[in-house]
Write an enzyme that holds these catalytic residues in place. Structure first.
Site, short mmCIF file in Angstrom:
data_model
loop_
_atom_site.label_atom_id
_atom_site.label_comp_id
_atom_site.label_asym_id
_atom_site.label_seq_id
_atom_site.Cartn_x
_atom_site.Cartn_y
_atom_site.Cartn_z
N TYR A 73 -0.55 4.05 10.88
CA TYR A 73 -1.03 2.99 11.98
C TYR A 73 0.43 2.71 12.66
CZ TYR A 73 -5.01 1.29 8.93
OH TYR A 73 -6.05 1.33 8.54
N GLU A 85 -5.46 4.11 14.18
CA GLU A 85 -6.25 3.00 14.85
C GLU A 85 -6.92 3.58 16.11
OE1 GLU A 85 -2.81 2.72 14.60
OE2 GLU A 85 -2.16 2.45 16.64
N ASP A 121 -5.40 -11.25 14.28
CA ASP A 121 -4.46 -10.21 14.81
C ASP A 121 -4.87 -10.01 16.23
OD1 ASP A 121 -7.12 -9.25 14.04
OD2 ASP A 121 -6.52 -7.36 13.44
N HIS A 124 -0.12 1.09 16.27
CA HIS A 124 -0.37 -0.16 17.23
C HIS A 124 0.63 -0.34 18.20
CE1 HIS A 124 -3.81 -1.71 14.81
NE2 HIS A 124 -3.17 -1.37 13.56
N ARG A 143 0.65 -1.11 -0.13
CA ARG A 143 -0.02 0.01 -0.02
C ARG A 143 0.61 1.38 -0.14
NH1 ARG A 143 -3.36 -1.55 5.07
NH2 ARG A 143 -1.56 -2.33 5.62
N LYS A 191 2.00 1.63 7.48
CA LYS A 191 2.36 0.77 8.44
C LYS A 191 3.38 1.54 9.56
CE LYS A 191 1.41 -2.91 8.80
NZ LYS A 191 0.16 -3.41 9.32
P1 NAD Z 1 -16.31 -5.24 15.03
O1 NAD Z 1 -16.16 -4.85 16.20
O2 NAD Z 1 -17.12 -4.56 14.01
O3 NAD Z 1 -17.21 -6.98 15.00
C1 NAD Z 1 -16.99 -7.95 15.86
C2 NAD Z 1 -18.23 -8.49 16.31
O4 NAD Z 1 -17.87 -9.62 16.93
C3 NAD Z 1 -19.06 -7.50 17.05
O5 NAD Z 1 -20.43 -7.44 16.44
C4 NAD Z 1 -19.32 -8.56 18.44
O6 NAD Z 1 -20.83 -8.37 18.81
C5 NAD Z 1 -18.96 -9.75 17.98
N1 NAD Z 1 -18.87 -10.82 18.93
C6 NAD Z 1 -18.15 -10.70 19.99
N2 NAD Z 1 -18.07 -11.73 20.97
C7 NAD Z 1 -18.63 -12.57 20.06
C8 NAD Z 1 -19.13 -14.03 20.02
N3 NAD Z 1 -18.69 -14.80 21.48
N4 NAD Z 1 -19.81 -14.66 19.55
C9 NAD Z 1 -20.21 -14.08 18.48
N5 NAD Z 1 -19.95 -12.77 18.01
C10 NAD Z 1 -19.25 -12.13 18.83
O7 NAD Z 1 -14.99 -5.88 14.34
P2 NAD Z 1 -14.29 -6.02 13.11
O8 NAD Z 1 -14.01 -4.80 12.41
O9 NAD Z 1 -15.46 -6.91 12.29
O10 NAD Z 1 -13.16 -7.15 13.06
C11 NAD Z 1 -13.31 -8.27 13.52
C12 NAD Z 1 -11.86 -8.92 13.76
O11 NAD Z 1 -11.14 -9.01 12.46
C13 NAD Z 1 -10.81 -7.94 14.64
O12 NAD Z 1 -10.20 -8.68 15.42
C14 NAD Z 1 -10.13 -7.19 13.62
O13 NAD Z 1 -8.72 -6.81 14.28
C15 NAD Z 1 -9.83 -8.24 12.75
N6 NAD Z 1 -9.25 -7.92 11.41
C16 NAD Z 1 -8.21 -8.61 10.92
C17 NAD Z 1 -7.78 -8.30 9.65
C18 NAD Z 1 -6.57 -9.32 9.20
O14 NAD Z 1 -5.90 -8.89 8.05
N7 NAD Z 1 -6.21 -10.49 9.72
C19 NAD Z 1 -8.18 -7.19 8.92
C20 NAD Z 1 -8.98 -6.38 9.61
C21 NAD Z 1 -9.49 -6.74 10.79
#
Ligand code: NAD
Length: 363
Positions: free
Chosen positions: A94, A118, A270, A96, A15, A75
């Site tokens: 970002y 963030e 993550d 973190h 990016r 980053k």
């Molecule tokens: P978000 O806060 O929008 O959504 C998370 C959802 O999880 C919420 O609606 C919450 O109610 C729900 N939740 C919590 N506990 C739960 C359970 N026990 N059962 C079912 N649902 C439950 O967050 P998001 O933006 O959707 O991000 C989700 C994850 O993805 C985060 O950890 C974020 O850091 C990660 N992420 C990873 C990458 C990657 O490259 N791997 C990229 C972007 C985001």
């Protein structure tokens, strides 16, 4: 103000922090934008487009860091960049910090203003500079799932949408936030049978209103997860409890109840991941198999689709870059609460409570 955009130096990062249109918006307001030669290449943005928009192309990152009042990046600054960051400079990217003590100390010692994407939060607590990357990861999770369900990739050999006379795949999505809702939308478009689970009733009501008929919106508890897991060809982990480690929703022994060759895409990796057997992987080695279930746990999924991610990120960062350029960081932080929340460090002091508490630094 002089705004500098260096080429990203982190491995596998394609990016860039500014689009040519951003350069144009800033230069027409009287600012100067320095872009490192080749900064946009990974996102398919050639130097000529930046030059045409009014940027000054600079050969060396050292010159950019030496001349710019504000550095805009993607980053967190890498160790090779730390010595170039200086007092009085603003770095908008970002960070973190909580995950990296060395970076935290380097930024404190630099005396620069560290303004973190963030932690830029609006008055409703939303994080508008994180949302687009969750949208990318959510949509991409289905694309990756489809790929790894193919037999040559060691999956079950299943087509997500099935064909007339043959059932489509079952997709279980744990968490119905930004990632989960985006995954469900794309999975539904593939004609798969989708179940999306969450514990937030307001969110479930919303999803139930907006999702198409091939998406079941279900309350997340142990029984439902167990029941759905047996049916699933593809499981997408998308839960988040803000500021905490992801809750573990699937234990190792439950993998044995899953179909052979099924796929888990744990996007929540993550934050530690929501499946007991998840461990972080990279784009160069994205998958591994445990108990005949293929796992994909790449921590920076958006990096693989650098061009889409660059546009998605820059669309939301540019208005804030303009605010900081127009006002200077001190005035911007005093006048605009989202910017104040984004300032994690200023002139050698930590100004963000969670970062200070993580490292027991005075706040
Ligand atoms: P978000 O806060 O929008 O959504 C998370 C959802 O999880 C919420 O609606 C919450 O109610 C729900 N939740 C919590 N506990 C739960 C359970 N026990 N059962 C079912 N649902 C439950 O967050 P998001 O933006 O959707 O991000 C989700 C994850 O993805 C985060 O950890 C974020 O850091 C990660 N992420 C990873 C990458 C990657 O490259 N791997 C990229 C972007 C985001």
């Amino acid at each position: 103000m002089i705004i500098g955009v260096p080429k990203e130096v982190k491995l596998d990062e394609y990016r860039v922090a500014m689009l040519p249109v951003g350069v144009e918006e800033l230069t027409r307001r009287g600012h100067k934008v320095l872009i490192e030669v080749g900064a946009g290449i990974g996102s398919g943005l050639p130097d000529t487009e930046y030059a045409a928009a009014g940027a000054e192309l600079v050969l060396e990152a050292t010159e950019i860091f030496a001349r710019a009042d504000m550095i805009v990046k993607v980053k967190e600054p890498q160790a090779s960049e730390w010595p170039m960051i200086r007092k009085g400079q603003t770095v908008f990217t970002y960070f973190h910090f909580a995950a990296d003590r060395e970076l935290t100390e380097a930024m404190i010692n630099s005396g620069a203003a560290a303004v973190a994407y963030e932690t830029l939060a609006d008055d409703q607590g939303r994080l508008p500079l994180l949302t687009p990357m969750s949208e990318v990861a959510g949509r991409m999770s289905v694309q990756e799932g489809a790929k790894y369900l193919e037999r040559p990739q060691q999956g079950r050999g299943i087509l997500l949408g099935g064909v007339p006379g043959v059932a489509p795949a079952n997709i279980l999505i744990l968490g119905g936030g930004i990632v989960g809702a985006n995954a469900a939308k794309i999975a539904a478009g593939f004609n798969a049978n989708v179940a999306i689970l969450d514990i937030n009733m307001d969110r479930l009501r919303y999803l139930s209103d907006v999702m198409p008929p091939n998406v079941d919106v279900l309350f997340s508890d142990r029984h439902i997860i167990r029941e759905q897991l047996r049916l699933a060809d593809l499981v997408i982990g998308a839960v988040l409890i803000p500021g905490a480690k992801a809750p573990r929703l699937i234990e190792r022994e439950q993998l044995k109840e899953m179909k052979q060759g099924s796929v888990i895409i744990d996007v929540a990796i993550d934050q530690g991941g929501c499946i007991a057997t998840s461990r972080p992987t990279t784009h160069s080695e994205p998958t591994y198999i445990v108990d005949d279930v293929l796992h994909y746990c790449v921590t920076n999924m958006p990096g693989a689709v650098g061009r889409t991610s660059t546009f998605a990120l820059c669309n939301v960062t540019l208005p804030w870059v303009i605010e900081i350029a127009q006002r200077g960081i001190e005035d911007a932080a005093h006048s605009l609460r989202p910017i104040a929340r984004a300032v994690n460090m200023f002139a050698g002091e930590v100004t963000n409570r969670p970062v200070a508490e993580t490292f027991a630094i005075p706040y």
